[in-house]
Design a protein around this motif. Structure first.
Motif, mmCIF file in Angstrom:
data_model
loop_
_atom_site.group_PDB
_atom_site.id
_atom_site.type_symbol
_atom_site.label_atom_id
_atom_site.label_comp_id
_atom_site.label_asym_id
_atom_site.label_seq_id
_atom_site.Cartn_x
_atom_site.Cartn_y
_atom_site.Cartn_z
ATOM 1 N N LEU A 101 44.001 36.660 33.693
ATOM 2 C CA LEU A 101 44.214 38.169 34.072
ATOM 3 C C LEU A 101 44.184 39.495 32.922
ATOM 4 N N ASP A 102 44.487 38.816 31.720
ATOM 5 C CA ASP A 102 44.362 39.665 30.683
ATOM 6 C C ASP A 102 43.189 40.098 30.217
ATOM 7 N N GLN A 103 42.228 39.059 30.277
ATOM 8 C CA GLN A 103 40.765 39.205 30.026
ATOM 9 C C GLN A 103 40.068 40.059 30.836
ATOM 10 N N TYR A 104 40.410 39.751 32.249
ATOM 11 C CA TYR A 104 39.981 40.543 33.402
ATOM 12 C C TYR A 104 40.131 42.123 33.514
ATOM 13 N N PHE A 105 41.595 42.389 33.239
ATOM 14 C CA PHE A 105 41.871 43.886 33.101
ATOM 15 C C PHE A 105 41.267 44.413 31.764
ATOM 16 N N LYS A 106 41.206 43.662 30.675
ATOM 17 C CA LYS A 106 40.370 44.404 29.606
ATOM 18 C C LYS A 106 39.070 44.754 29.910
ATOM 19 N N GLN A 107 38.385 43.549 30.493
ATOM 20 C CA GLN A 107 37.143 44.072 30.979
ATOM 21 C C GLN A 107 36.863 45.145 31.627
ATOM 22 N N ALA A 108 37.818 45.279 32.772
ATOM 23 C CA ALA A 108 37.523 46.076 33.873
ATOM 24 C C ALA A 108 37.908 47.575 33.402
ATOM 25 N N ASN A 138 45.548 56.648 33.406
ATOM 26 C CA ASN A 138 45.457 57.859 33.197
ATOM 27 C C ASN A 138 44.099 58.343 33.254
ATOM 28 N N GLY A 139 43.527 58.141 34.248
ATOM 29 C CA GLY A 139 42.356 58.508 34.769
ATOM 30 C C GLY A 139 42.004 58.438 36.141
ATOM 31 N N MET A 140 40.925 59.199 36.715
ATOM 32 C CA MET A 140 40.752 59.619 38.082
ATOM 33 C C MET A 140 39.757 58.601 38.877
ATOM 34 N N ARG A 141 39.701 57.278 38.456
ATOM 35 C CA ARG A 141 38.882 56.301 39.214
ATOM 36 C C ARG A 141 39.908 55.422 39.586
ATOM 37 N N GLY A 142 39.496 54.629 40.966
ATOM 38 C CA GLY A 142 40.377 54.049 41.468
ATOM 39 C C GLY A 142 40.610 52.568 41.160
ATOM 40 N N ILE A 143 40.753 52.391 40.012
ATOM 41 C CA ILE A 143 40.704 51.006 39.216
ATOM 42 C C ILE A 143 41.982 50.203 39.654
ATOM 43 N N TYR A 174 42.688 42.039 42.969
ATOM 44 C CA TYR A 174 42.221 40.704 42.327
ATOM 45 C C TYR A 174 43.635 39.998 41.637
ATOM 46 N N VAL A 175 44.811 40.423 41.340
ATOM 47 C CA VAL A 175 45.833 39.727 41.139
ATOM 48 C C VAL A 175 46.308 39.170 42.350
ATOM 49 N N LEU A 176 46.344 39.727 43.548
ATOM 50 C CA LEU A 176 46.945 38.885 44.736
ATOM 51 C C LEU A 176 46.089 37.863 45.178
ATOM 52 N N ASP A 177 44.455 38.100 44.940
ATOM 53 C CA ASP A 177 43.902 36.830 45.211
ATOM 54 C C ASP A 177 44.137 35.733 44.493
ATOM 55 N N GLN A 178 44.561 35.911 43.065
ATOM 56 C CA GLN A 178 44.506 34.833 42.176
ATOM 57 C C GLN A 178 45.734 33.998 42.447
ATOM 58 N N TYR A 179 46.811 34.646 43.116
ATOM 59 C CA TYR A 179 48.101 33.971 43.338
ATOM 60 C C TYR A 179 47.782 33.694 45.040
ATOM 61 N N LEU A 180 47.210 34.072 45.888
ATOM 62 C CA LEU A 180 47.313 33.898 47.161
ATOM 63 C C LEU A 180 45.800 33.334 47.842
ATOM 64 N N SER A 181 44.980 33.124 47.270
ATOM 65 C CA SER A 181 43.476 32.522 47.730
ATOM 66 C C SER A 181 42.487 31.954 46.790
ATOM 67 N N ASP A 182 41.221 31.966 46.844
ATOM 68 C CA ASP A 182 40.406 31.078 45.995
ATOM 69 C C ASP A 182 40.228 32.197 44.585
ATOM 70 N N GLY A 183 40.634 33.238 45.016
ATOM 71 C CA GLY A 183 40.459 34.259 43.843
ATOM 72 C C GLY A 183 39.078 34.347 43.193
ATOM 73 N N GLN A 184 38.142 34.133 44.069
ATOM 74 C CA GLN A 184 36.614 34.316 43.539
ATOM 75 C C GLN A 184 36.102 35.606 43.584
ATOM 76 N N ARG A 185 36.568 36.598 44.386
ATOM 77 C CA ARG A 185 35.979 37.738 44.682
ATOM 78 C C ARG A 185 36.089 38.691 43.347
ATOM 79 N N ASP A 186 35.097 39.286 42.860
ATOM 80 C CA ASP A 186 35.234 40.372 41.538
ATOM 81 C C ASP A 186 35.501 41.661 42.191
ATOM 82 N N TRP A 187 36.808 41.994 42.383
ATOM 83 C CA TRP A 187 37.103 43.368 42.937
ATOM 84 C C TRP A 187 36.720 44.474 42.125
ATOM 85 N N SER A 188 36.818 44.206 40.777
ATOM 86 C CA SER A 188 36.409 45.510 39.916
ATOM 87 C C SER A 188 34.808 45.758 40.208
#
Length: 517
Positions: free
Chosen positions: A37-44, A362-367, A374-388
């Motif tokens: 997740l840390d790597q995903y957040f950094k890239q997003a 601190n920005g106005m994009r819906g990240i 993405y976090v919910l998917d990792q814990y509840l499903s297959d976590g394959q979708r790239d929501w970002s």
């Protein structure tokens, strides 16, 4: 064959199978998930070009992650972290519902009390609605007002909360009482004043005493006036022509009950854990489980169809009391978003999975929505979708649509036209029963627009075409920039009314019907 196995082996295999079923289907052991997740957040954060953000995740009673990504202010080099302060905006609404629940438990009011029982000055445009709208109705967006309708009343204005509420009666409804959904900040401002009338404390003091202090939310405040004493504060940024630019904090004190709380993700993690623990913190009950059932019960249902590109398997979606409620992979999800001048936020909690995630930016994009999903998917499903990736495409499409709208307005300008009267003929005071007074003045040969109760909105007027002028704002505003003002003329050629066109999705200047005195 299994019937010959000893009972203790059968029990062990059964438990192991159950644990395997409940584990996140990420292809990683749970111990590796925070790193993923840390790597995903950094890239997003880099992909979305959001100046800075912070994320916290709670799972099974533990703080799994609390970290910042990016900068407090673009280009300054100071990094965000888990204690960085951001506006949580409309995530404040859940605190207001909890405060109301506490007063109900105290026997001081009832969910279904008429609002006028506690605020005799409260009026809607329809007398029946005035007499029958309840405290519960205030919290689930079914008053009849349209989404964001009337927000122009309080925005950057000198009106106190009560003064803004007293102008609600001038706002025409968008639909019949309790027959639709219209997201209303004004109704939550009203709820804040109900708390004050019933408890004898401002909503701010009440939530500080009954929620912040017991939870140890020491870096959570209710006014921008308290920012300097805390430090580690994110700077808001306005999105303009695809780039973020630093802007000043905006004072939201007069609408604070609808969106005024400022917090960090570490403090918000404590709030989420309280929700997961059904109102109990270290053995103390802040609010009862039955109260939480009230504000997590759907009160205002939305249409759900299989054509939803983002949630095709969703079975229900609704608004409770200060919370949005939906489902994901058989689990109830309670969530809320927030938008402040230069900052977006989102909270998502899955009570059945003992899971909560908060994203403050601190920005106005819906990240924030993309990261929560993405976090919910990792814990509840297959976590394959790239929501970002998916939601960034959607974000860019929305930005392009706005550019096209403004470009079309500019293309429609009739440059060779002239006003039908001299600039001085447009000067004078214009009055709106809903909004108040607006003055058109002439200074150094130029027309000036003065909002009597909101001088931070003052502007210079530059001729656009015919009797329409471009609005050149004297201050930078997060939600809007380009706009025009038309002087409506009567049959004698006299200016009689102001008609605004300020394209944006939040502050509706076109609701101001200002007539010349």
């Amino acid at each position: 064959m299994t019937k010959h196995l000893p009972l203790f082996i059968l029990l062990f295999l059964s438990a192991a199978f159950a644990a395997w079923q409940q584990a996140p289907s990420t292809g990683k052991y749970a111990i590796d998930l925070p790193q993923k997740l840390d790597q995903y957040f950094k890239q997003a954060q880099s992909d979305w070009e959001v100046p800075g953000l912070s994320v916290a995740i709670v799972k099974d009673g533990k703080l799994v992650l609390a970290k910042g990504y990016g900068e407090l202010e673009l280009g300054k080099g100071t990094n965000t972290d888990g204690q960085t302060l951001y506006a949580i905006a409309s995530n404040t609404k859940a605190f207001i519902s909890a405060a109301i629940a506490m007063l109900v438990e105290d026997g001081r009011l009832d969910w279904d009390d008429p609002v006028i029982k506690h605020l005799p000055y409260f009026r809607m445009s329809d007398d029946y609605v005035t007499q029958n709208i309840t405290v519960r109705d205030l919290l689930c967006h079914r008053s009849g007002l349209g989404t964001f309708s009337g927000d122009v009343i309080w925005y950057k204005s000198d009106y106190k909360a009560e003064e803004a509420i007293q102008r609600i009666k001038e706002i025409p409804p968008a639909f019949s009482f309790r027959s639709g959904y219209g997201y209303s900040n004004l109704m939550f401002i009203t709820a804040g004043e109900v708390i004050k009338a019933v408890s004898g404390q401002s909503w701010s003091d009440f939530v500080k005493q009954r929620i912040f202090m017991p939870l140890g939310m020491t870096r959570t405040i209710t006014s921008v006036n308290d920012l300097e004493q805390l430090g580690n504060v994110a700077t808001p940024h306005k999105l303009f022509e695809g780039k973020h630019h630093p802007i000043a904090w905006t004072n939201w004190d007069n609408m604070g009950a609808a969106g005024g709380i400022i917090s960090s993700v570490e403090d918000m993690a404590k709030w989420m854990q309280l929700q997961i623990d059904r109102g109990v913190h270290k053995g103390d009950t802040l609010f009862r489980e039955g109260s939480q059932d009230e504000f997590w019960t759907p009160h205002n249902n939305f249409r759900v169809g299989r054509d939803n590109p983002f949630h095709p398997s969703r079975n229900f979606s609704a608004y409770g009391l200060g919370w949005s409620v939906s489902d994901k992979k058989g689990q109830k999800v309670v969530s809320h978003g927030g938008g402040y001048d230069g900052m977006y936020s989102r909270v998502a909690i899955v009570p059945g999975a003992n899971l909560g995630v908060v994203v403050l930016t601190n920005g106005m994009r819906g990240i924030s929505t993309a990261l929560c999903n993405y976090v919910l998917d990792q814990y509840l499903s297959d976590g394959q979708r790239d929501w970002s990736e998916d939601l960034l495409v959607f974000q860019r499409e929305r930005e392009d649509q706005r550019k096209l709208l403004v470009a079309q307005l500019r293309a429609d300008r009739q440059k060779d036209s002239s006003p039908s009267a001299s600039p001085k003929a447009f000067t004078g005071r214009y009055e709106s029963p809903m909004y108040g007074a607006i003055d058109v003045l002439q200074k150094d040969g130029k027309l000036q627009l003065h909002f009597v109760t909101a001088p931070k909105l003052d502007a210079e007027l530059k001729h656009w075409h015919f009797n329409t002028y471009e609005i050149l704002w004297k201050e930078t505003h997060a939600w809007f920039d380009f706009g025009t003002l038309q002087f409506v003329m009567d049959n004698r050629g006299q200016a009689v009314e102001l008609r605004f066109d300020v394209p944006n999705n939040d502050i509706f200047f076109d609701e101001i019907k200002a007539v010349r005195k």
